[in-house]
Design a protein around this motif. Structure first.
Motif, mmCIF file in Angstrom:
data_model
loop_
_atom_site.group_PDB
_atom_site.id
_atom_site.type_symbol
_atom_site.label_atom_id
_atom_site.label_comp_id
_atom_site.label_asym_id
_atom_site.label_seq_id
_atom_site.Cartn_x
_atom_site.Cartn_y
_atom_site.Cartn_z
ATOM 1 N N MET A 1 10.593 -54.076 14.564
ATOM 2 C CA MET A 1 9.588 -54.155 12.812
ATOM 3 C C MET A 1 9.931 -53.276 11.608
ATOM 4 O O MET A 1 11.269 -52.664 12.016
ATOM 5 C CB MET A 1 8.161 -52.848 14.077
ATOM 6 N N LYS A 2 9.546 -54.646 10.697
ATOM 7 C CA LYS A 2 9.540 -53.567 9.401
ATOM 8 C C LYS A 2 8.785 -52.928 8.776
ATOM 9 O O LYS A 2 7.690 -53.089 8.923
ATOM 10 C CB LYS A 2 9.612 -55.112 8.904
ATOM 11 N N ILE A 3 8.895 -51.519 9.134
ATOM 12 C CA ILE A 3 8.135 -50.636 8.754
ATOM 13 C C ILE A 3 8.264 -50.160 6.916
ATOM 14 O O ILE A 3 9.406 -49.196 7.809
ATOM 15 C CB ILE A 3 7.877 -49.381 9.786
ATOM 16 N N ASP A 4 7.677 -50.035 6.515
ATOM 17 C CA ASP A 4 8.367 -48.822 5.127
ATOM 18 C C ASP A 4 7.558 -47.805 5.205
ATOM 19 O O ASP A 4 6.499 -47.143 4.976
ATOM 20 C CB ASP A 4 7.428 -50.080 4.222
ATOM 21 N N LEU A 5 8.810 -47.380 6.102
ATOM 22 C CA LEU A 5 7.842 -46.178 6.760
ATOM 23 C C LEU A 5 8.067 -44.913 4.906
ATOM 24 O O LEU A 5 6.995 -43.639 4.692
ATOM 25 C CB LEU A 5 9.500 -44.935 7.264
ATOM 26 N N ALA A 6 8.978 -45.127 4.252
ATOM 27 C CA ALA A 6 8.803 -44.287 2.436
ATOM 28 C C ALA A 6 7.577 -44.477 1.847
ATOM 29 O O ALA A 6 7.440 -43.714 1.074
ATOM 30 C CB ALA A 6 10.082 -44.528 1.668
ATOM 31 N N HIS A 7 7.104 -46.465 2.277
ATOM 32 C CA HIS A 7 5.968 -46.348 1.398
ATOM 33 C C HIS A 7 4.582 -45.002 2.000
ATOM 34 O O HIS A 7 4.084 -44.724 1.493
ATOM 35 C CB HIS A 7 5.440 -47.810 1.211
ATOM 36 N N HIS A 8 4.924 -44.935 3.415
ATOM 37 C CA HIS A 8 3.471 -44.797 4.166
ATOM 38 C C HIS A 8 3.752 -42.870 3.867
ATOM 39 O O HIS A 8 2.879 -42.419 4.102
ATOM 40 C CB HIS A 8 3.692 -44.735 5.387
ATOM 41 N N LEU A 9 4.959 -42.249 4.398
ATOM 42 C CA LEU A 9 5.133 -40.812 3.882
ATOM 43 C C LEU A 9 4.382 -41.066 2.403
ATOM 44 O O LEU A 9 3.787 -39.476 2.358
ATOM 45 C CB LEU A 9 6.611 -40.800 3.905
ATOM 46 N N LEU A 10 5.250 -41.827 1.223
ATOM 47 C CA LEU A 10 4.585 -41.247 0.701
ATOM 48 C C LEU A 10 2.734 -41.335 -0.592
ATOM 49 O O LEU A 10 2.530 -40.587 -0.629
ATOM 50 C CB LEU A 10 5.122 -42.001 -0.932
ATOM 51 N N GLN A 11 2.631 -41.934 0.808
ATOM 52 C CA GLN A 11 1.046 -42.678 0.764
ATOM 53 C C GLN A 11 -0.120 -41.450 1.310
ATOM 54 O O GLN A 11 -0.546 -40.439 0.624
ATOM 55 C CB GLN A 11 0.487 -43.395 1.887
ATOM 56 N N ASN A 12 0.179 -40.654 2.482
ATOM 57 C CA ASN A 12 0.297 -39.557 3.520
ATOM 58 C C ASN A 12 0.314 -38.596 2.818
ATOM 59 O O ASN A 12 -0.307 -37.279 1.663
ATOM 60 C CB ASN A 12 1.083 -39.752 4.974
ATOM 61 N N ARG A 13 1.640 -37.628 1.583
ATOM 62 C CA ARG A 13 1.924 -36.934 0.518
ATOM 63 C C ARG A 13 0.972 -36.867 -0.564
ATOM 64 O O ARG A 13 -0.144 -35.599 -1.024
ATOM 65 C CB ARG A 13 3.420 -37.616 -0.116
ATOM 66 N N ARG A 14 0.593 -38.459 -0.780
ATOM 67 C CA ARG A 14 -0.474 -37.951 -2.655
ATOM 68 C C ARG A 14 -1.823 -38.136 -1.377
ATOM 69 O O ARG A 14 -2.807 -36.863 -1.947
ATOM 70 C CB ARG A 14 -0.260 -39.858 -2.591
ATOM 71 N N ASN A 15 -1.890 -38.505 -0.479
ATOM 72 C CA ASN A 15 -3.482 -38.416 0.059
ATOM 73 C C ASN A 15 -3.752 -36.645 0.666
ATOM 74 O O ASN A 15 -4.665 -35.671 0.528
ATOM 75 C CB ASN A 15 -3.758 -39.009 1.974
ATOM 76 N N ALA A 16 -3.007 -35.825 0.925
ATOM 77 C CA ALA A 16 -2.709 -34.689 1.392
ATOM 78 C C ALA A 16 -2.804 -33.333 0.071
ATOM 79 O O ALA A 16 -3.208 -32.853 0.136
ATOM 80 C CB ALA A 16 -1.205 -34.515 1.994
ATOM 81 N N ALA A 17 -2.089 -33.862 -0.820
ATOM 82 C CA ALA A 17 -2.401 -33.354 -2.395
ATOM 83 C C ALA A 17 -3.980 -33.573 -2.766
ATOM 84 O O ALA A 17 -4.284 -32.598 -3.115
ATOM 85 C CB ALA A 17 -1.288 -34.142 -2.776
ATOM 86 N N ARG A 18 -4.418 -34.295 -2.294
ATOM 87 C CA ARG A 18 -5.390 -34.716 -3.566
ATOM 88 C C ARG A 18 -6.453 -33.379 -2.668
ATOM 89 O O ARG A 18 -7.504 -33.104 -2.946
ATOM 90 C CB ARG A 18 -6.245 -35.963 -3.185
ATOM 91 N N VAL A 19 -6.509 -33.190 -1.081
ATOM 92 C CA VAL A 19 -7.026 -32.261 -0.117
ATOM 93 C C VAL A 19 -7.562 -31.127 -1.126
ATOM 94 O O VAL A 19 -6.186 -30.898 -0.786
ATOM 95 C CB VAL A 19 -7.080 -32.867 1.177
ATOM 96 N N LYS A 20 -8.146 -30.058 -1.450
ATOM 97 C CA LYS A 20 -7.412 -29.188 -1.740
ATOM 98 C C LYS A 20 -8.062 -28.259 -0.802
ATOM 99 O O LYS A 20 -9.702 -28.515 0.344
ATOM 100 C CB LYS A 20 -8.970 -28.495 -2.976
#
Length: 96
Positions: A1-20
């Protein structure tokens, strides 16, 4: 499978940073920082206190009172060692 792991990690990091973090989370991390940065507090609370707390944890395991509830509702915490490495080393060194 070709999963863009870097994209998912960055997206997860962005979402986590938004939560206070809540006030309780901030307080818990400040207390944790004090414990891990003090040899005395670490020795008392993490090693000796962990062994004592392990006995009482059986009473609240899997309930909302359990600080590790999210983990322990489906898993077990590993047991705290009966003897720390430092205690073991002192005992071992005394034999020679």
């Amino acid at each position: 499978m070709k999963i863009d792991l870097a994209h998912h990690l960055l997206q997860n990091r962005r979402n986590a940073a938004r939560v206070k973090p809540s006030l309780w989370q901030k307080l818990a991390f400040k207390m944790f920082a004090q414990v891990v940065n003090s040899r005395l507090l670490w020795s008392l609370l993490a090693t000796k206190g962990g062994r004592l707390g392990q006995i009482f944890h059986r009473l609240i395991k899997g309930t909302q009172l359990d600080p590790a509830y999210v983990w322990t509702k489906t898993r077990d915490l590993p047991p705290v060692a009966r003897q720390s490495f430092k205690e073991w080393w002192k005992q071992r060194a005394g034999r020679y």
